[in-house]
Design a protein around this motif. Structure first.
Motif, PDB file in Angstrom:
ATOM      1  N   VAL A   1     -28.367 -25.675 -19.203  1.00  0.00           N
ATOM      2  CA  VAL A   1     -29.267 -26.655 -18.588  1.00  0.00           C
ATOM      3  C   VAL A   1     -29.125 -28.012 -19.271  1.00  0.00           C
ATOM      4  N   THR A   2     -28.971 -27.996 -20.588  1.00  0.00           N
ATOM      5  CA  THR A   2     -28.791 -29.250 -21.325  1.00  0.00           C
ATOM      6  C   THR A   2     -27.537 -29.972 -20.877  1.00  0.00           C
ATOM      7  N   ILE A   3     -26.446 -29.238 -20.736  1.00  0.00           N
ATOM      8  CA  ILE A   3     -25.190 -29.843 -20.288  1.00  0.00           C
ATOM      9  C   ILE A   3     -25.343 -30.411 -18.883  1.00  0.00           C
ATOM     10  N   ARG A   4     -25.989 -29.640 -18.018  1.00  0.00           N
ATOM     11  CA  ARG A   4     -26.124 -30.060 -16.625  1.00  0.00           C
ATOM     12  C   ARG A   4     -26.961 -31.327 -16.504  1.00  0.00           C
ATOM     13  N   ASN A   5     -28.073 -31.384 -17.208  1.00  0.00           N
ATOM     14  CA  ASN A   5     -28.943 -32.554 -17.108  1.00  0.00           C
ATOM     15  C   ASN A   5     -28.303 -33.796 -17.729  1.00  0.00           C
ATOM     16  N   ARG A   6     -27.699 -33.623 -18.910  1.00  0.00           N
ATOM     17  CA  ARG A   6     -27.136 -34.774 -19.618  1.00  0.00           C
ATOM     18  C   ARG A   6     -25.919 -35.350 -18.900  1.00  0.00           C
ATOM     19  N   TYR A   7     -25.051 -34.507 -18.383  1.00  0.00           N
ATOM     20  CA  TYR A   7     -23.822 -35.042 -17.779  1.00  0.00           C
ATOM     21  C   TYR A   7     -24.132 -35.785 -16.480  1.00  0.00           C
TER      22      TYR A   7
ATOM     23  N   ARG B   1     -14.976 -40.216 -24.876  1.00  0.00           N
ATOM     24  CA  ARG B   1     -15.353 -41.277 -25.815  1.00  0.00           C
ATOM     25  C   ARG B   1     -15.786 -42.542 -25.069  1.00  0.00           C
ATOM     26  N   GLU B   2     -15.097 -42.848 -24.001  1.00  0.00           N
ATOM     27  CA  GLU B   2     -15.473 -44.021 -23.198  1.00  0.00           C
ATOM     28  C   GLU B   2     -16.843 -43.840 -22.566  1.00  0.00           C
ATOM     29  N   ILE B   3     -17.138 -42.614 -22.112  1.00  0.00           N
ATOM     30  CA  ILE B   3     -18.457 -42.325 -21.540  1.00  0.00           C
ATOM     31  C   ILE B   3     -19.550 -42.505 -22.590  1.00  0.00           C
ATOM     32  N   LEU B   4     -19.294 -42.011 -23.785  1.00  0.00           N
ATOM     33  CA  LEU B   4     -20.292 -42.149 -24.855  1.00  0.00           C
ATOM     34  C   LEU B   4     -20.514 -43.611 -25.211  1.00  0.00           C
ATOM     35  N   GLU B   5     -19.449 -44.395 -25.266  1.00  0.00           N
ATOM     36  CA  GLU B   5     -19.603 -45.811 -25.606  1.00  0.00           C
ATOM     37  C   GLU B   5     -20.450 -46.549 -24.575  1.00  0.00           C
ATOM     38  N   LYS B   6     -20.214 -46.263 -23.311  1.00  0.00           N
ATOM     39  CA  LYS B   6     -20.947 -46.956 -22.246  1.00  0.00           C
ATOM     40  C   LYS B   6     -22.406 -46.510 -22.189  1.00  0.00           C
ATOM     41  N   THR B   7     -22.639 -45.210 -22.344  1.00  0.00           N
ATOM     42  CA  THR B   7     -24.011 -44.705 -22.199  1.00  0.00           C
ATOM     43  C   THR B   7     -24.864 -44.993 -23.429  1.00  0.00           C
ATOM     44  N   THR B   8     -24.266 -44.918 -24.622  1.00  0.00           N
ATOM     45  CA  THR B   8     -25.046 -45.229 -25.821  1.00  0.00           C
ATOM     46  C   THR B   8     -25.384 -46.711 -25.908  1.00  0.00           C
ATOM     47  N   ALA B   9     -24.540 -47.542 -25.313  1.00  0.00           N
ATOM     48  CA  ALA B   9     -24.826 -48.971 -25.296  1.00  0.00           C
ATOM     49  C   ALA B   9     -26.088 -49.275 -24.490  1.00  0.00           C
TER      50      ALA B   9
ATOM     51  N   PRO C   1     -27.735 -35.008 -30.421  1.00  0.00           N
ATOM     52  CA  PRO C   1     -26.367 -35.556 -30.477  1.00  0.00           C
ATOM     53  C   PRO C   1     -25.275 -34.554 -30.080  1.00  0.00           C
ATOM     54  N   PRO C   2     -25.302 -33.284 -30.565  1.00  0.00           N
ATOM     55  CA  PRO C   2     -24.243 -32.366 -30.137  1.00  0.00           C
ATOM     56  C   PRO C   2     -24.303 -32.046 -28.652  1.00  0.00           C
ATOM     57  N   GLY C   3     -25.506 -31.897 -28.106  1.00  0.00           N
ATOM     58  CA  GLY C   3     -25.630 -31.644 -26.674  1.00  0.00           C
ATOM     59  C   GLY C   3     -25.184 -32.832 -25.851  1.00  0.00           C
ATOM     60  N   TYR C   4     -25.485 -34.037 -26.337  1.00  0.00           N
ATOM     61  CA  TYR C   4     -25.081 -35.249 -25.633  1.00  0.00           C
ATOM     62  C   TYR C   4     -23.564 -35.408 -25.648  1.00  0.00           C
ATOM     63  N   ALA C   5     -22.944 -35.102 -26.790  1.00  0.00           N
ATOM     64  CA  ALA C   5     -21.482 -35.178 -26.886  1.00  0.00           C
ATOM     65  C   ALA C   5     -20.816 -34.124 -26.004  1.00  0.00           C
ATOM     66  N   ALA C   6     -21.387 -32.919 -25.982  1.00  0.00           N
ATOM     67  CA  ALA C   6     -20.823 -31.858 -25.144  1.00  0.00           C
ATOM     68  C   ALA C   6     -20.922 -32.214 -23.668  1.00  0.00           C
ATOM     69  N   ALA C   7     -22.027 -32.832 -23.270  1.00  0.00           N
ATOM     70  CA  ALA C   7     -22.172 -33.249 -21.875  1.00  0.00           C
ATOM     71  C   ALA C   7     -21.144 -34.311 -21.513  1.00  0.00           C
ATOM     72  N   ALA C   8     -20.830 -35.200 -22.451  1.00  0.00           N
ATOM     73  CA  ALA C   8     -19.807 -36.219 -22.187  1.00  0.00           C
ATOM     74  C   ALA C   8     -18.438 -35.576 -21.989  1.00  0.00           C
ATOM     75  N   ILE C   9     -18.154 -34.518 -22.736  1.00  0.00           N
ATOM     76  CA  ILE C   9     -16.875 -33.815 -22.554  1.00  0.00           C
ATOM     77  C   ILE C   9     -16.806 -33.182 -21.169  1.00  0.00           C
ATOM     78  N   TYR C  10     -17.910 -32.561 -20.750  1.00  0.00           N
ATOM     79  CA  TYR C  10     -17.902 -31.946 -19.419  1.00  0.00           C
ATOM     80  C   TYR C  10     -17.805 -33.005 -18.329  1.00  0.00           C
ATOM     81  N   ALA C  11     -18.508 -34.141 -18.502  1.00  0.00           N
ATOM     82  CA  ALA C  11     -18.410 -35.220 -17.521  1.00  0.00           C
ATOM     83  C   ALA C  11     -16.985 -35.754 -17.443  1.00  0.00           C
ATOM     84  N   ALA C  12     -16.324 -35.868 -18.596  1.00  0.00           N
ATOM     85  CA  ALA C  12     -14.933 -36.316 -18.603  1.00  0.00           C
ATOM     86  C   ALA C  12     -14.028 -35.305 -17.921  1.00  0.00           C
ATOM     87  N   ALA C  13     -14.319 -34.012 -18.091  1.00  0.00           N
ATOM     88  CA  ALA C  13     -13.524 -32.981 -17.416  1.00  0.00           C
ATOM     89  C   ALA C  13     -13.691 -33.066 -15.898  1.00  0.00           C
ATOM     90  N   VAL C  14     -14.901 -33.390 -15.467  1.00  0.00           N
ATOM     91  CA  VAL C  14     -15.137 -33.538 -14.028  1.00  0.00           C
ATOM     92  C   VAL C  14     -14.367 -34.738 -13.479  1.00  0.00           C
TER      93      VAL C  14
END
Length: 306
Positions: free
Chosen positions: A292-298, A242-250, A259-272
């Motif tokens: 590929v979508t997850i990899r590029n977005r995160y 959620r913090e990643i989404l707030e910073k990047t959407t700003a 939107p779903p791909g962007y949210a999923a990428a934020a989850i993977y980035a948070a897991a990393v």
């Protein structure tokens, strides 16, 4: 004796005719009395509530003697009568075979006459499709009602002509999800539909323009709770995502992206960032996007937050 204040002093007709004191209601005796001198100004008040009490939904439904509420999910809004499926009389006894045959014929004809023309038959089919897809997607009843209203508006404006009933009904459901802030991606909706995703997108844009639907862009954060629940990640990952989404959407990084791909990428980035064992394939399957979508977005998100 239980008394509740019903009238206030100073208003015409709301004070005691004898001493001018305030009138209150005696709920046990059904009387309107003066709170100062005790004069009974009115008696045998009518209780317009039910004579029975219920403490849960099952008791309320079993004791209620009124019909179901009006709903947009039935083509006639549930206003017609319906012959029940039971084969017992008012005393609970089984009816004879001749009466059962008569009731069966009556049920058949009653079902036939509920739809008088082709428009009503098409509406009945479209609403059944909306209900079927909503059940598969776990859509709440309030959103189903909105989808039915949108479809009825499209039918009244003759927007169905030349287009498939399934395509317009699916588009109405997707638009209702957008209006009701129920996050369901176009891929999820198309997975339970009988038409292709391209046709759903075209029909959705068409009815949104023609009906002037005011639809705000979907917030990727709306997908976080459902995706995190399906992935079984802890609260730390969800909070980090959620913090990643707030910073990047700003910064406007999400503009033009799914939107779903962007949210999923934020989850993977948070897991990393939290060293959580989670693969790109697992996240992509939940969000119904590609690896590929997850990899590029995160990677884009990590460049902003790190």
């Amino acid at each position: 004796m239980t008394r509740t204040v019903e009238q206030r002093t100073g208003e015409k007709g709301n004070e005691c005719p004898d001493c001018g004191g305030p009138l209150v209601t005696d709920t046990e005796r059904g009387e309107l009395v003066c709170d100062s001198c005790g004069l009974v100004a009115e008696e045998t008040a009518i209780d317009r509530g039910a004579e029975w009490r219920a403490f849960n939904k099952q008791e309320r439904d079993s004791r209620s003697r009124v019909g179901a509420p009006i709903t947009q999910m039935i083509h006639d809004k549930g206003l017609t009568t319906e012959i029940g499926a039971g084969n017992r009389d008012a005393h609970g006894r089984m009816i004879d075979s001749e009466k059962r045959r008569q009731l069966s014929r009556m049920r058949t004809w009653q079902e036939r006459i509920r739809t008088r023309n082709a428009d009503e038959r098409n509406l009945q089919y479209a609403l059944s499709e909306i209900d079927r897809m909503s059940s598969a997607l776990g859509i709440p009843d309030s959103v189903r009602e909105v989808a039915a209203v949108i479809y009825r508006q499209a039918l009244n404006k003759d927007l169905i002509r030349g287009r498939s009933i399934e395509g317009i009904s699916t588009s109405a459901l997707y638009a209702a999800c957008r209006q009701g802030n129920v996050p369901r991606s176009l891929e999820e909706v198309s997975s339970v539909s009988r038409v292709e995703q391209r046709e759903i997108g075209r029909s959705y844009r068409y009815i949104a323009d023609e009906l002037d639907l005011q639809l705000e862009p979907t917030d990727p954060a709306q997908y976080l709770p459902r995706f995190c629940s399906k992935l079984g990640v802890n609260h730390e990952v969800q909070a980090q995502a959620r913090e990643i989404l707030e910073k990047t959407t700003a910064t406007g990084l999400h503009s033009g992206k799914s939107p779903p791909g962007y949210a999923a990428a934020a989850i993977y980035a948070a897991a990393v960032l939290t060293d959580t064992n989670l693969t790109q394939r697992e996240v992509a399957e939940v969000a119904q996007v590609t690896d590929v979508t997850i990899r590029n977005r995160y990677r884009e998100q990590l460049e902003v937050v790190t």
